[in-house]
Design a protein around this motif. Sequence first.
Motif, PDB file in Angstrom:
ATOM      1  N   LEU A  97       0.850  -1.287   0.020  1.00 32.94           N
ATOM      2  CA  LEU A  97       0.074   0.066   0.141  1.00 32.94           C
ATOM      3  C   LEU A  97       0.809   1.366  -0.124  1.00 32.94           C
ATOM      4  O   LEU A  97       0.224   2.252  -0.087  1.00 32.94           O
ATOM      5  CB  LEU A  97      -1.063  -0.030   1.151  1.00 32.94           C
ATOM      6  N   ASP A 133       2.839   1.793  -2.355  1.00 35.08           N
ATOM      7  CA  ASP A 133       2.959   2.162  -3.813  1.00 35.08           C
ATOM      8  C   ASP A 133       1.707   1.828  -4.557  1.00 35.08           C
ATOM      9  O   ASP A 133       1.495   2.735  -5.612  1.00 35.08           O
ATOM     10  CB  ASP A 133       4.030   1.088  -4.369  1.00 35.08           C
ATOM     11  N   TYR A 134       0.683   0.923  -3.877  1.00 36.30           N
ATOM     12  CA  TYR A 134      -0.397   0.881  -4.792  1.00 36.30           C
ATOM     13  C   TYR A 134      -1.447   1.714  -4.092  1.00 36.30           C
ATOM     14  O   TYR A 134      -1.748   1.566  -2.664  1.00 36.30           O
ATOM     15  CB  TYR A 134      -0.915  -0.582  -4.657  1.00 36.30           C
ATOM     16  N   CYS A 135      -1.812   2.601  -4.532  1.00 40.04           N
ATOM     17  CA  CYS A 135      -2.765   3.523  -3.925  1.00 40.04           C
ATOM     18  C   CYS A 135      -4.289   3.182  -4.083  1.00 40.04           C
ATOM     19  O   CYS A 135      -4.851   3.574  -5.014  1.00 40.04           O
ATOM     20  CB  CYS A 135      -2.534   5.037  -4.520  1.00 40.04           C
ATOM     21  N   ASN A 172       3.331  11.619  -2.286  1.00 39.38           N
ATOM     22  CA  ASN A 172       3.162  10.463  -2.904  1.00 39.38           C
ATOM     23  C   ASN A 172       1.709   9.957  -2.615  1.00 39.38           C
ATOM     24  O   ASN A 172       1.312   9.950  -1.660  1.00 39.38           O
ATOM     25  CB  ASN A 172       4.108   9.491  -2.349  1.00 39.38           C
ATOM     26  N   PRO A 173       0.884   9.665  -3.585  1.00 37.68           N
ATOM     27  CA  PRO A 173      -0.441   9.530  -3.277  1.00 37.68           C
ATOM     28  C   PRO A 173      -0.836   8.169  -2.722  1.00 37.68           C
ATOM     29  O   PRO A 173      -1.914   8.357  -1.668  1.00 37.68           O
ATOM     30  CB  PRO A 173      -1.031   9.351  -4.647  1.00 37.68           C
ATOM     31  N   ALA A 174       0.107   7.192  -2.706  1.00 35.85           N
ATOM     32  CA  ALA A 174      -0.141   6.090  -2.106  1.00 35.85           C
ATOM     33  C   ALA A 174       0.574   6.275  -0.512  1.00 35.85           C
ATOM     34  O   ALA A 174      -0.231   6.161   0.153  1.00 35.85           O
ATOM     35  CB  ALA A 174       0.609   4.946  -2.755  1.00 35.85           C
ATOM     36  N   SER A 175       1.764   6.555  -0.238  1.00 36.69           N
ATOM     37  CA  SER A 175       2.435   6.573   0.992  1.00 36.69           C
ATOM     38  C   SER A 175       2.279   7.716   1.613  1.00 36.69           C
ATOM     39  O   SER A 175       2.572   7.815   2.824  1.00 36.69           O
ATOM     40  CB  SER A 175       4.019   6.239   0.830  1.00 36.69           C
ATOM     41  N   LEU A 198       7.846   4.752  -9.960  1.00 32.82           N
ATOM     42  CA  LEU A 198       6.406   4.545 -10.503  1.00 32.82           C
ATOM     43  C   LEU A 198       5.631   5.990 -10.503  1.00 32.82           C
ATOM     44  O   LEU A 198       5.034   6.373 -11.563  1.00 32.82           O
ATOM     45  CB  LEU A 198       5.947   3.606  -9.786  1.00 32.82           C
ATOM     46  N   HIS A 199       5.990   6.835  -9.221  1.00 32.34           N
ATOM     47  CA  HIS A 199       5.219   7.929  -8.913  1.00 32.34           C
ATOM     48  C   HIS A 199       5.683   9.158  -9.695  1.00 32.34           C
ATOM     49  O   HIS A 199       4.821  10.150  -9.998  1.00 32.34           O
ATOM     50  CB  HIS A 199       5.098   8.117  -7.590  1.00 32.34           C
TER      51      HIS A 199
END
Lengths: 779, 266
Positions: free
Chosen positions: A705, A707-709, B178-181, B242-243
Amino acid sequence: MTTSLIGARVPRKEDYRFLTGAGQYTDDVALAGQTYAAFVRSPHAHANIRRVSTDKAKRAPGVIAVYTGADLAAAKVGGLPCGWLITDVKGQPMKEPPYPVLAQGKVRHVGERVAVVVAESAAQARDAAELVEVDYQPLPAVASAAKARSSGAIHEIAPDNVCYVWALGDKSAVDAAFAKAAHVTKLEFVNNRLIPNAIEPRAVNAVYSRADDSTTLYVASQNPHVERLLMTAFVLGLPENKVRVVAPDVGGGFGSKIYLYAEDVACTWAARQLARPVKWTADRSEAFLSDAHGRDHLTVAELALDKDGKFLAMRVRTTANLGAYLSTFASCIPTILYATLLAGQYTTPVIYCEVTAVFTNTTPVDAYRGAGRPEATYVVERLVETAAREMKVEPAELRRKNFIRQFPYQTPVALCYDTGNYEATLEAAMKIADVAGFKDRREQSLRRGKLRGLGYACYIEACGIAPSNVAGSLGARAGLYEAGEVRVHPTGTVTVFTGSHAHGQGHETTFAQVVADRLGLGMEQVDIVHGDTSKILFGMGTYGSRSIAVGGTAIVKALDKVIAKGKKIAAHLLEASEGDIEYDKGVFKVAGTDKKKTFGEVAFAAYVPHNYPLDKLEPGLNENAFYDPTNFTFPAGSYVCEVEVDRETGATQIVGFTAVDDFGRVINPMIVEGQVHGGLAQGIGQALTEGCAYDDTGQLITGSLADYCIPRANDLPLFKLDMRETPCTHNPLGVKGCGEAGAIGAPAAVMNAITDALGVKDVPMPATAQNVWRAMHRA
Amino acid sequence: MHAFQYHRPTSSKEAIGLAGQKAEGRYLAGGQSLVQAMKLRLSSPSDLIDLGTIKELAGVKVSGSAVEIGAMTRHAEVAASAEVKRAIPSLAAMAGMIGDRQVRHMGTIGGSLANNDPAADYPAAVLALNATVTTNKRKIGADQYFKGLYETALEPSELITAVSFQVPKRGAYMKFKNPASRFALVGVFVADFGSGNVRVGVTGAGPSAFRQTEMEKALSAKFAPEAVAAIKVKPDGLNNDLHASPEYRAHLITVMCKRAVEQALK
């Protein structure tokens, strides 16, 4: 009861249990002599296994056993079966490679199971799993659907990595229509791969009883009977009557808990070897690697229109990534549940869709909330919106011009819609979203340095899966009916057993409303039981928004039998003829008189039959029914999304989202709204934040989670919801199903809004700030 | 998680003594990164020396031109501290942006700086506010402290005891998450000390936090958003994942710096 329970916002019976931590999940099941399993998983996407050495692991503290693929092969444990046979364009069956429970000489994706360690504690099992030595010979891997056909074979049976090439529709008619089109809109895009992430990870606890040679499997599953059928008939060869599958409280599934997984089989088999219960609960990292993923299509789609904007034809070519193996229902998702939905809400007369399904070195892909229908809606609604912009027509007007308005409507892609009113949901959505005021809002945004956009999605889905004979003719290897049983107790309270399974949907409340309403009882007099093959007569489980339409109808059929028998008993007690007995609000009456017996009195008479027509009627009041639907149901709706894009960073915020759905008759609007909220969150997640990524060597980059949002609450707007009710014509409740709609309609609405804001043709999903920034700078 | 020995010393001296004896031991300073790594079995220390109950390591002291924060002060305490808010409001605001509520109540400034995650927030503040990192052995200047990806000037078993920030005239931190973390994809801390002395600390963008000297020069000449708006940062050496690509990160440095200046001027 004075008011109807149908349409009432009844608080959920489940809430006390779930909100106070009283739920009983698979991992909560603790059995005497409990042992714990840990799996050794491949770190390689593609590799030959030269040797597996378990000696060190077997000597580690607390270890009871270590099993490898060789042990399972020696025991003749079968591979995991696929439940749907697709026949290709040449009339040949799809390629069905073996799907071993533990790897047999080769691994084909990161996370594939190579060995299983059973120990006295979970920590000991994990420690020992690290001591299993596997000698891998890495092979070149492929993760992307686009490159699959030009890469080395993953399975011997499929040298070009193609599982099938399948098509639906009249290709020559479509080509002819395109030849005379005034305008053609063409889009090429990826429907991004998603990772489900139910809040409860998958879990198994298997126990064998030497006393009666029976096996019980507790498992986080959406369909315990299907799990038992697949496991007994196809994999372990156990007699079905000796296997009980219990799916207790289950914390979400979204499709990922439909399937028979290798871990389930391995633990069940190990429990029988050891005569001790074996438990395994996935951690989040394992869930990312081993729960079936969703979507992952590469599509080229075209829409042909005449000069007035009437749709003439649609042509779609899709490459679908199935992952390394065929998961339980993988084959039917990008075909039967996809191409058949390409008519959408429109009268497009001819449609042709060709699907090439490929194997890759990735986690298997199967149904995920919406399953094929979000992909189809994305194709249709992105094409329609783009065509409108290209032809300089209002997107809503172009839709109206092409709406289906006569029902029943036979589409060119097999389905026959029984009913619908697409204008009604579109009109309502436009009003609630204040589409008329959008221009002003856009200017206000511009003054604040923000780009504002508005997008629609008018979706349709086929739910209430499915008429068994139709499914069978299309390749289903199972029936798709549902079963229900109504057990009336001597005092007049009722326990209802359903083959549907709830894992967050609130069936215990919704189904109880149906029962209490029909019998005229209080909610507290009705209990719903699900999720145990030893209690439920049979069941096909919950997926495809089928529970109320199919499972609910089975219960209604059983209720009608209860009432019919009750009338016979009441007629005897009231010394009247059966034809004169009426049943209303919990009371059997002789029509036109004040002679009556309550439901409770009739139930008591059935179980204490001192004054009872024993010569003509069996005692007791307990009825069951199986219901096989005559058609799919067709929920539909109109969504309007409004976004603001930060011109400097590309960050996108959803500033308005209106969803007007037509689910037919709504039993509990509060629960239905909750389902829509959840679906929208997942649909918006696909559009904005979620994107499973592999690198070129097949390593999962989005493995956690971090990196996977998954969208958080503050990524989402306050949804504006409304409903229109066009009752389904072919089930007694008039219901259609609501579980997947949000996830089906939302992605296209969001992406139509973003492309509108930017004035570009396409932005790849997920539309992260970086992707939007890149799109702005390309434009 | 592998098995380990857990220690709870009551003084820094005892903690340092334990660390000297346990070659594979680690200090536990909130555990918001270390415990996650241990759960994933990426880190397997033999011993954890929990600093959480050492009173002398926690607390805030303001003295004239500096704010000293004890190494074990939790992010939430810094965010809520009336003294920090008065002296360096931008530092309190930054602490309030770290992680989530749970993380802020466990994570500490010392833990964050010792770990030196490339996307952590505090390193940007340490650089911009020209902080001094005090350890049991010495004082380390901000510009000498950060050495690279997860690398610092700290020696084995050396313990951060406090961090002292210089009070600027004005400052602000802007973070693009960072949208995820929710770590910083790019975070920029701008501090204006007056008399043409401006420092800009950047986190998330490179292997380790760094100062953006071109922007410092421009802002020292004129502390205004337009002074940096046109500066094109070179993407060379910036993080690629990736981001965000190096190009996108470079672009975000300019945007975040500009917005930080706007915020500082409010």
